[in-house]
Design an enzyme around this catalytic site. Structure first.
Site: not given
Length: 214
Positions: A44, A96, A118, A122, A193-194
C-alpha cells in the site's frame, strides 16, 4: 495531510524494528525470504495510520503486506495498529513512493493499493499524484506480469483523472464503482479516512486496473 510532530515517534519505531524495517533497500529482491514464505506480496503506497493493511493482514494470512509511508509521525500510529492486530505478515517502510524501485526488485510485488491519496488538485502539481504516469511506470516495474492496482478515493476529480490516466497508460480496468458502499462489492476493509467520509454520507469511488504485460 497535516502532520503533527511526535517527538517520541523515532524511539517507538526504533523499538519495533520487527515491524518498521530499517534499511529496507537491503531486502530488495529478498522480501519473501524475509517473511519466511513464498506468499504473494501486496503493498500500500501511502499507508497512513495503518487501519486498512492491519485489517487486510488479519483477514488474509496467506498474503504478505508492506505499507509505504513517508511521514514518521503518521507511521508510528500504524506500527501500533500492527502490534494491536498481532499479525506477522505486515511490515512498514518509512520511504518515499518515488524510491520504490530502491526497495523492491522488478516483478517482486503482486498488487499495489492506493487508498485516499492526496488529490493534488492544482494542475501544476499533477506529477505528484500517485496515479500520474511516472508513478504508474514505477508500479509496472515492481509488479509481476499482469499485476494490479486497487484504488479508492472520496475525491471525484482524482477518480476521473485516475481512470483516464490508467486508460492512457494502457491498463485494463477490471472493476469500477462510483459508490462502493452501495455496491455489491464484498470484503471491503475501510481506511480511517474512508470511515470518516462514509459516516458523513460521502460517496466512495473504487477501481481495479491490470497491467497488460503478460
Amino acid at each position: 495531510m497535516r502532520v503533527r510532530n511526535k517527538p517520541w515517534a523515532s524511539e517507538f519505531i526504533a523499538e519495533n524494528r520487527h515491524i518498521a524495517i530499517a534499511s529496507p533497500e537491503n531486502l530488495k529482491g529478498k522480501w519473501q525470504e524475509y517473511f519466511g514464505n513464498e506468499n504473494p506480496i501486496h503493498i500500500e503506497v501511502g499507508t497512513g495510520k495503518g487501519q486498512f493493511l492491519a485489517g487486510m493482514a488479519k483477514a488474509n494470512p496467506a498474503i504478505n503486506y508492506i505499507g509505504i509511508e513517508l511521514f514518521e509521525s503518521v507511521m508510528v500510529i500504524a506500527v501500533q495498529k500492527v502490534l494491536d492486530a498481532e499479525v506477522t505478515n505486515l511490515k512498514l517502510l518509512n520511504v518515499d513512493a518515488a524510491d520504490l524501485t530502491e526497495v523492491f526488485e522488478n516483478g517482486e510485488v503482486s498488487r499495489v493499493y492506493l487508498n485516499f491519496s492526496d488529490p493534488w488538485p492544482k494542475k501544476r502539481h499533477e506529477k505528484r499524484r500517485l496515479t500520474f504516469k511516472t508513478f504508474l511506470s514505477l508500479y509496472e516495474q515492481l509488479l509481476k506480469k499482469g499485476g494490479e492496482i486497487h484504488f479508492k478515493t472520496d475525491n471525484q476529480g482524482l477518480f476521473e483523472y485516475s481512470l483516464k490516466s490508467f486508460s492512457e497508460y494502457g491498463l485494463l480496468l477490471t472493476y469500477v464503482s462510483l459508490d462502493l458502499h452501495e455496491s455489491d462489492f464484498e470484503g471491503n476493509v475501510m481506511t480511517e479516512y474512508e470511515e470518516k467520509f462514509a459516516n458523513k454520507g460521502q460517496r466512495i469511488y473504487r477501481a481495479e486496473a491490470k497491467f497488460l504485460n503478460e
